[in-house]
Design a protein around this motif. Sequence first.
Motif, PDB file in Angstrom:
ATOM      1  N   VAL A 102      15.208   5.261   1.241  1.00 16.83           N
ATOM      2  CA  VAL A 102      13.835   5.748   1.386  1.00 16.83           C
ATOM      3  C   VAL A 102      13.209   5.102   2.619  1.00 16.83           C
ATOM      4  O   VAL A 102      13.693   4.090   3.134  1.00 16.83           O
ATOM      5  CB  VAL A 102      12.977   5.438   0.144  1.00 16.83           C
ATOM      6  CG1 VAL A 102      13.568   6.082  -1.096  1.00 16.83           C
ATOM      7  CG2 VAL A 102      12.822   3.940  -0.052  1.00 16.83           C
ATOM      8  N   SER A 103      12.119   5.698   3.067  1.00 18.25           N
ATOM      9  CA  SER A 103      11.368   5.153   4.199  1.00 18.25           C
ATOM     10  C   SER A 103       9.916   4.964   3.783  1.00 18.25           C
ATOM     11  O   SER A 103       9.324   5.849   3.159  1.00 18.25           O
ATOM     12  CB  SER A 103      11.451   6.118   5.395  1.00 18.25           C
ATOM     13  OG  SER A 103      10.631   5.673   6.456  1.00 18.25           O
ATOM     14  N   VAL A 104       9.346   3.802   4.107  1.00 19.07           N
ATOM     15  CA  VAL A 104       7.968   3.493   3.728  1.00 19.07           C
ATOM     16  C   VAL A 104       7.206   3.032   4.970  1.00 19.07           C
ATOM     17  O   VAL A 104       7.699   2.208   5.745  1.00 19.07           O
ATOM     18  CB  VAL A 104       7.922   2.394   2.640  1.00 19.07           C
ATOM     19  CG1 VAL A 104       6.475   2.024   2.320  1.00 19.07           C
ATOM     20  CG2 VAL A 104       8.646   2.859   1.374  1.00 19.07           C
ATOM     21  N   LEU A 105       6.011   3.587   5.146  1.00 18.04           N
ATOM     22  CA  LEU A 105       5.132   3.189   6.238  1.00 18.04           C
ATOM     23  C   LEU A 105       4.013   2.322   5.679  1.00 18.04           C
ATOM     24  O   LEU A 105       3.553   2.537   4.562  1.00 18.04           O
ATOM     25  CB  LEU A 105       4.494   4.402   6.921  1.00 18.04           C
ATOM     26  CG  LEU A 105       5.332   5.630   7.205  1.00 18.04           C
ATOM     27  CD1 LEU A 105       4.460   6.701   7.843  1.00 18.04           C
ATOM     28  CD2 LEU A 105       6.489   5.278   8.110  1.00 18.04           C
ATOM     29  N   GLY A 106       3.557   1.361   6.452  1.00 19.27           N
ATOM     30  CA  GLY A 106       2.446   0.556   5.995  1.00 19.27           C
ATOM     31  C   GLY A 106       2.000  -0.453   7.037  1.00 19.27           C
ATOM     32  O   GLY A 106       2.653  -0.650   8.070  1.00 19.27           O
ATOM     33  N   ARG A 107       0.868  -1.076   6.750  1.00 21.07           N
ATOM     34  CA  ARG A 107       0.339  -2.112   7.636  1.00 21.07           C
ATOM     35  C   ARG A 107       0.838  -3.470   7.178  1.00 21.07           C
ATOM     36  O   ARG A 107       0.816  -3.782   5.985  1.00 21.07           O
ATOM     37  CB  ARG A 107      -1.188  -2.087   7.640  1.00 21.07           C
ATOM     38  CG  ARG A 107      -1.795  -2.979   8.727  1.00 21.07           C
ATOM     39  CD  ARG A 107      -3.312  -2.877   8.749  1.00 21.07           C
ATOM     40  NE  ARG A 107      -3.786  -1.545   9.083  1.00 21.07           N
ATOM     41  CZ  ARG A 107      -3.906  -1.080  10.311  1.00 21.07           C
ATOM     42  NH1 ARG A 107      -3.566  -1.833  11.355  1.00 21.07           N
ATOM     43  NH2 ARG A 107      -4.361   0.141  10.527  1.00 21.07           N
ATOM     44  N   VAL A 108       1.284  -4.264   8.120  1.00 15.54           N
ATOM     45  CA  VAL A 108       1.805  -5.594   7.797  1.00 15.54           C
ATOM     46  C   VAL A 108       0.650  -6.490   7.359  1.00 15.54           C
ATOM     47  O   VAL A 108      -0.331  -6.661   8.088  1.00 15.54           O
ATOM     48  CB  VAL A 108       2.522  -6.220   9.020  1.00 15.54           C
ATOM     49  CG1 VAL A 108       2.950  -7.652   8.709  1.00 15.54           C
ATOM     50  CG2 VAL A 108       3.721  -5.365   9.423  1.00 15.54           C
ATOM     51  N   ARG A 109       0.780  -7.050   6.162  1.00 13.01           N
ATOM     52  CA  ARG A 109      -0.241  -7.946   5.641  1.00 13.01           C
ATOM     53  C   ARG A 109       0.206  -9.402   5.641  1.00 13.01           C
ATOM     54  O   ARG A 109      -0.622 -10.305   5.661  1.00 13.01           O
ATOM     55  CB  ARG A 109      -0.643  -7.518   4.230  1.00 13.01           C
ATOM     56  CG  ARG A 109      -1.602  -6.350   4.205  1.00 13.01           C
ATOM     57  CD  ARG A 109      -2.865  -6.681   4.972  1.00 13.01           C
ATOM     58  NE  ARG A 109      -3.841  -5.584   4.964  1.00 13.01           N
ATOM     59  CZ  ARG A 109      -4.986  -5.634   5.591  1.00 13.01           C
ATOM     60  NH1 ARG A 109      -5.306  -6.707   6.301  1.00 13.01           N
ATOM     61  NH2 ARG A 109      -5.832  -4.640   5.543  1.00 13.01           N
TER      62      ARG A 109
END
Length: 558
Positions: A102-109
């Motif tokens: 799977v591929s997941v996009l997000g902002r690094v926290r």
Amino acid sequence: MARTALQFLRPYASRSFKPLANPEHARAYCAIQRRALHTASQDTHTGPTDVEKQKRLDQLKKIRSIGEYHPRLNYVAGVERLTVREFNIQYDGIEGTQTNVVSVLGRVRSIRLLGSKLMFIDLEREHQTVQAMVELKKLKGLDDSIVDSFKGFKSIVRKGDYISIRGSPTRTSTGQLSLLADEVPEILSPCLHHLPDKVENLETLARRPHIHQLTDPEPGDILQLRSVIYDRMRSYLVKNSFLEVETPTFDVEAGGAIARPFETVANEMSNMPIRLRIAPELNLKRLIVGGQDRVFEIGRVFRNEGVDNTHNPEFSTCEFYEVGATLPTLVERTEEMVHGLWEAVLSTRERYPSLSIPTGEDIDFTYPFAQLPFVPTIEKASGRKLPDLSSTTATTDVLAFYEELAIPVPPNATLPRLLDGLAENYIEPQCKSPTFITYHPEALSPLAKSFVDEASGQRVAARAELFIQGREYINAYEEENSPFEQRRKFMQQLEFHPEGDRAIDESYLEALEWGMPPTGGWGCGMDRLVMLFANKKRIADVLPFGTLRNVVSISKTK
């Protein structure tokens, strides 16, 4: 030999050049052209820089050209693209490592390094977080180029970057659901500024609301709460056979309320000023005259007046109009709707962890709500009888009433302003839990049906306002449908507000002449409802870009 091999790199503009059919050559040529373009223009288009931003740009340039850090998303067959929320739901119960990719996009926290070959990254999206594991030895096709790519990514990724990670769902030895990367993550949009944990500088919050949302969950929670309130209100009205409509934002006469409008000019009609609407009321009632039975609109209105804790020149309202609805009908609908909104918000409060949602202990939303008739309540609280409010000397008589009670007289003391001041002093403080103030004097309600109230002997309007904790939320009344009475009331309002340049809306009166059926009207300030359920005292706290002052300051230079 080299000259022959590089012929395909000659500019296409050359007349002697004949492009080769080899697709590899074409791709190489385009890649070199793009890289040259980015390299030539990156310094031109980076915009103003401070020390921090320049350091970040220099750091990024060490790995690749600045122009390569914002790639298009590519579809990869066999790889399912999920949001963080979808990933957490879909793989919540897994054990071990799954085989699907799977591929997941997000902002690094957050980024946590364990040695030189393992890193943990927390990705956030839609207020949901997922942990990703990037371990060098688990990356597919591991060779020198992968090692260099991993080192490069590790050296530049930081909190605030938006990235994409591809891999397999897994459960760590500590039991935490994670995404195990099978290739080096891709930076989709690097953050060029330091992302703080919290922002307390008021100027920054005013000029850069996006930073506020990035560093504090509360603005996002309020947006979600607003959505629930809008959806619930819209659902209630549609379920009760109301038709949602849209009416013009521009008009020649911005009627429907007493307020100063914003004025502008349209290029096509430069000789005629037009106004932004201060209420959709008159146009919605034109639709009732035209044959619609139940209509409503949720939209923006504009009043060219002050900014304070509960007012902003641009705000949202909901208005509905129902043929045959009397004041008791409107009161009953209001009770059902407000109680239903409270229940909906309370049942979803886990979505808004940063907000303090009012419970039944804070405000009693049990209905039927209390009702306080305007004139008798003031007379009982003040211990004095009000003068005849329909007489020609009413303004002078009420001023004398103020003197007797030693109440400060409001500025521009017209009869409506004086009556409003009495309500603020004697009625509104009694409205802690939801309470209707009913039967206002006719002077306060120029668009409502009026009659002589037997209990007080005064001419009053068939109107009810809902107050909660001393603040008005909803206004409802039986609409004046007589063109003759409406003209009289318009003329009366002109006398009460001589400082304005308002004229009688003849087009609306003409519409009434076609026969408007007995109709109940209802209006609500949506932003104030959000304030109520978010437990906020300032309207600026529930507007995603703040009040007009904040909106203007966003575009100002320091």
